[in-house]
Scaffold this motif. Structure first.
Motif, short mmCIF file in Angstrom:
data_model
loop_
_atom_site.label_atom_id
_atom_site.label_comp_id
_atom_site.label_asym_id
_atom_site.label_seq_id
_atom_site.Cartn_x
_atom_site.Cartn_y
_atom_site.Cartn_z
N GLN A 137 0.82 -1.21 0.00
CA GLN A 137 0.00 0.00 0.00
C GLN A 137 0.86 1.26 0.00
OE1 GLN A 137 -2.64 -0.38 3.40
NE2 GLN A 137 -4.26 -1.22 2.11
N VAL A 138 0.50 2.19 -0.88
CA VAL A 138 1.15 3.50 -0.96
C VAL A 138 0.06 4.55 -0.89
CG1 VAL A 138 2.56 5.06 -2.34
CG2 VAL A 138 3.03 2.60 -2.38
N SER A 139 0.20 5.50 0.04
CA SER A 139 -0.80 6.55 0.22
C SER A 139 -0.15 7.92 0.00
CB SER A 139 -1.42 6.48 1.62
OG SER A 139 -2.37 7.51 1.82
N LEU A 140 -0.60 8.64 -1.03
CA LEU A 140 0.01 9.93 -1.39
C LEU A 140 -0.91 11.09 -1.02
CD1 LEU A 140 1.28 9.09 -5.01
CD2 LEU A 140 2.41 8.64 -2.82
N VAL A 141 -0.30 12.17 -0.53
CA VAL A 141 -1.07 13.37 -0.24
C VAL A 141 -1.46 14.05 -1.56
CG1 VAL A 141 0.97 14.89 -0.11
CG2 VAL A 141 -1.11 15.48 1.15
N ASN A 142 -2.60 14.65 -1.55
CA ASN A 142 -3.07 15.42 -2.71
C ASN A 142 -2.29 16.73 -2.74
OD1 ASN A 142 -4.63 17.12 -4.46
ND2 ASN A 142 -6.35 15.72 -4.18
N ASN A 143 -1.39 16.86 -3.74
CA ASN A 143 -0.49 18.01 -3.79
C ASN A 143 -0.47 18.60 -5.20
OD1 ASN A 143 1.56 19.90 -3.66
ND2 ASN A 143 3.03 18.54 -2.66
N PRO A 144 -1.30 19.62 -5.44
CA PRO A 144 -1.37 20.23 -6.78
C PRO A 144 -0.06 20.90 -7.21
CG PRO A 144 -3.28 20.84 -5.45
CD PRO A 144 -2.29 20.21 -4.52
N SER A 145 0.86 21.16 -6.27
CA SER A 145 2.11 21.85 -6.60
C SER A 145 3.29 20.90 -6.77
CB SER A 145 2.44 22.88 -5.50
OG SER A 145 1.45 23.87 -5.43
N ASP A 146 3.05 19.62 -6.61
CA ASP A 146 4.14 18.66 -6.74
C ASP A 146 4.44 18.41 -8.21
OD1 ASP A 146 5.95 16.58 -6.64
OD2 ASP A 146 4.89 15.48 -5.08
N SER A 147 5.59 18.88 -8.66
CA SER A 147 5.94 18.78 -10.08
C SER A 147 6.60 17.45 -10.43
CB SER A 147 6.91 19.91 -10.46
OG SER A 147 8.10 19.82 -9.68
N ASP A 433 6.92 -1.94 4.41
CA ASP A 433 5.55 -2.44 4.33
C ASP A 433 4.52 -1.34 4.06
OD1 ASP A 433 5.33 -1.21 6.92
OD2 ASP A 433 3.77 -2.67 7.44
N LYS A 434 4.93 -0.05 4.18
CA LYS A 434 3.98 1.03 3.90
C LYS A 434 4.76 2.30 3.55
CE LYS A 434 -0.30 2.68 3.79
NZ LYS A 434 -1.25 2.76 4.93
N ILE A 435 4.20 3.07 2.62
CA ILE A 435 4.77 4.36 2.25
C ILE A 435 3.66 5.40 2.24
CG2 ILE A 435 5.92 5.71 0.44
CD1 ILE A 435 7.27 3.18 -0.50
N TRP A 436 3.93 6.54 2.88
CA TRP A 436 3.03 7.69 2.81
C TRP A 436 3.81 8.89 2.26
CZ3 TRP A 436 3.58 4.90 7.42
CH2 TRP A 436 2.45 4.24 7.90
N THR A 437 3.10 9.82 1.69
CA THR A 437 3.66 11.16 1.48
C THR A 437 2.76 12.16 2.18
OG1 THR A 437 2.48 11.64 -0.61
CG2 THR A 437 4.64 10.52 -0.76
N PHE A 438 3.35 13.28 2.60
CA PHE A 438 2.58 14.36 3.21
C PHE A 438 3.21 15.68 2.81
CE2 PHE A 438 5.87 13.30 6.31
CZ PHE A 438 6.33 14.54 6.73
N LYS A 439 2.51 16.75 3.04
CA LYS A 439 3.06 18.08 2.78
C LYS A 439 2.78 18.96 3.98
CE LYS A 439 -0.91 20.28 0.36
NZ LYS A 439 -1.95 19.23 0.30
N VAL A 440 3.65 19.97 4.18
CA VAL A 440 3.45 20.98 5.21
C VAL A 440 3.70 22.33 4.57
CG1 VAL A 440 4.19 21.89 7.43
CG2 VAL A 440 4.17 19.42 7.07
#
Length: 582
Positions: A137-147, A433-440
């Motif tokens: 499972q990979v869960s990515l943050v919704n990031n409109p600025s991620d190029s 076993d798991k990957i997330w992305t996040f933004k601040v």
């Protein structure tokens, strides 16, 4: 940037396949067949490991087929195994390599190196043959600025060929099945809009899938950096530059490179001498006390955990430790691949040590044969090496009872609005076993916060450090996870650059017993109030210490309970800090 392979074999892989077809036509070989040094992935089945496999001359009696049925003797050569050493299951989580094999009875037996030490022969069925192991499972943050997006190769633990050899990630075919998300020709999945996808990884008969989700809330991670920084009256403090550091270690780097090719002779000799004593360095503190604190060796790391002569990046386990973390008696390290030093997606391995089994400083002898086999084996059973994985800067490492975490950001990233990648590794297997992305963001994408140093304090929380160079302050952020979503809050700030000549932070940790942060720069250590318990001023400088390390720079900090630990390289060792937490 790594290329995205669409079912295309490299010329080397194609030649290897043709060679294996030719070799398979013969049952036994009179000589060992040599190959490039490759990484082998151990499977779940256990087979006997033998010290040798040799062609020996034997005499046999043969009966004629005539009526008289006379007997006569003939001499022939047959493969004979040497001493039984152990079972391959003992090497399940070790780093195993090979560069030759022999064929007995139509079966391949590979000569293996384990954590850098030459061992013996084992049936290739002991390896994971044609196996793809990926993050489920990979869960990515919704990031409109991620190029850039998410590199699908980050989800690969390992992929093997038909003989159990590690396949380069670039040779793995990756496809994306989704109505909303697409994968680029370079292997990246965009996180600019929400959706789900199934990623398929394939090489030959090896195949696996991973579920990828881009979360729906585009506002997730937007916060405010509104804490008033605590002013700090510091004199001008400078430390050496990266260029000076490289120069001071020139002899060491040259010598170690030479000795990697000579069976680690230098390290073995030096470590034998150092077993009798440990290093101890004193520090001058903020009030001028010349013995305001000290650090003393508790553990010498193995000089290297891979065989000499590794020709590709994924076949080395470097001794260049960037980050460390203690949890009880578990020590984990992030070992950055030196060939990746200028890669913004820098990779390497993580290594787990069961410190309950440490005996003096003998662990640094693991690549050599100075330890008896049984002693060496007892150490190997208490070491686990992760697959080749993304580490980033490698100093944002934390661990809990079951997991190891690394915030895989890099200090040479060109786009600060890109998402930040948090990787979770299971201690039991040292596999992701798991990957997330996040933004601040501080209000908007114009003011992102990228954390190169962070401390995981439990399975749902990390504390992170951000240097706001334009405003000459350090910010402390608490990042909390609820399910797959992340929230960020600034919890303190220090009104100072601490080091005036912009030296990079080499370690950051929160000490729970005293509710303070420690920030390391080369040979400096700063002690700052965290204020998380409401008893001290958050961001207040409490003390600083300059250690006389002879320009051996700190590479990672760790804290467990009241104790504080630092790591030094050249050579790599972990030291306990005394008199600083009281």
């Amino acid at each position: 940037m790594r290329r995205f392979a669409l079912g295309m074999m490299t010329s080397a892989a194609l030649m290897a396949g043709l060679a294996s077809q030719v070799q398979a036509s013969s049952k036994d070989y009179s000589k060992s067949t040599k190959t490039d040094l490759v990484t082998k992935i151990m499977g779940n089945k256990s087979y006997q490991v033998y010290s040798s496999l040799k062609l020996e001359e034997v005499t046999k009696k043969v009966k004629t087929k005539t009526k008289e049925k006379k007997k006569y003797t003939v001499k022939k050569k047959e493969w004979k195994f040497g001493k039984k050493l152990t079972a391959s299951a003992d090497f399940r989580y070790a780093y195993v390599q090979s560069k030759s094999y022999k064929v007995k009875g139509g079966k391949r037996y590979y000569y293996i190196y384990v954590d850098g030490r030459p061992v013996g022969y084992v049936n290739e069925k002991a390896f994971a043959l044609s196996k793809a192991n990926v993050v489920s499972q990979v869960s990515l943050v919704n990031n409109p600025s991620d190029s850039v997006g998410f590199n699908a190769e980050d989800a690969i633990n390992y992929v093997t060929d038909q003989h159990g050899s590690l396949v380069d990630n670039d040779s793995v075919e990756i496809s994306c099945k989704s109505a909303k998300l697409n994968i680029s020709d370079t292997g990246y999945v965009s996180s600019r809009k929400a959706g789900t996808a199934v990623l398929t990884f394939k090489y030959g008969k090896a195949k696996a899938t991973s579920k990828l989700t881009v979360r729906g809330d585009a506002k997730e991670g937007i916060s405010s950096a509104g804490v008033t920084p605590v002013k700090t009256d510091l004199p001008k403090i400078e430390t050496w530059s990266a260029r000076d550091r490289a120069s001071s270690h020139k002899h060491w780097a040259t010598k170690s490179a030479r000795d990697r090719a000579s069976s680690h002779k230098y390290w073995a000799t030096k470590s034998a001498r150092d077993r009798a004593s440990s290093h101890k360095y004193w520090a001058t503190n903020m009030s001028g006390n010349a013995k305001g604190a000290d650090i003393e060796t508790i553990f010498y790391h193995p000089a290297v955990l891979s065989a000499p002569g590794s020709s590709n990046l994924e076949a080395k386990v470097s001794s260049a430790v960037q980050g460390i973390d203690f949890y009880d008696n578990d020590l984990v390290t992030s070992n950055l691949d030196l060939g990746q030093a200028d890669n913004w997606e820098a990779r390497g391995h993580m290594v787990y040590y069961n410190m309950r089994k440490v005996k003096e400083y003998n662990w640094q002898l693991i690549p050599s044969k100075m330890l008896s086999f049984n002693t060496w084996l007892s150490y190997i059973k208490n070491i686990k090496v992760s697959p080749y994985m993304k580490l980033g800067h490698g100093q944002s490492v934390g661990s809990t009872k079951k997991y190891v975490y690394v915030l895989a950001n890099w200090n040479r990233s060109n786009n600060w609005s890109n998402s930040q990648e948090l990787i979770r590794v299971k201690k039991s297997t040292m596999e992701i076993d798991k990957i997330w992305t996040f933004k601040v963001w501080n209000g908007s994408a114009k003011y992102p916060r990228i954390f190169l140093n962070a401390d995981v304090i439990d399975d749902n929380t990390l504390l992170a450090l951000f240097h706001n160079a334009s405003k000459h302050r350090y910010e402390y952020w608490k990042i909390s996870r609820n399910g797959d979503s992340f929230k960020a809050k600034e919890v303190g700030a220090t009104g100072s650059d601490l080091i005036s000549n912009s030296a990079e932070v080499q370690g950051f940790v929160w000490n729970s017993a005293y509710d303070v942060y420690y920030i390391a720069f080369n040979d400096y250590l700063f002690k700052i109030g965290a204020g998380l318990d409401g008893k001290t001023d958050a961001g207040k400088l409490l003390n600083y210490y300059k250690f006389d390390t002879g320009r051996r720079e700190f590479e990672g900090l760790s804290s467990y309970g009241p104790e504080l630990y630092v790591n030094l390289n050249h050579p790599t060792e972990t030291l306990k800090v005394n008199h600083i937490t009281k």
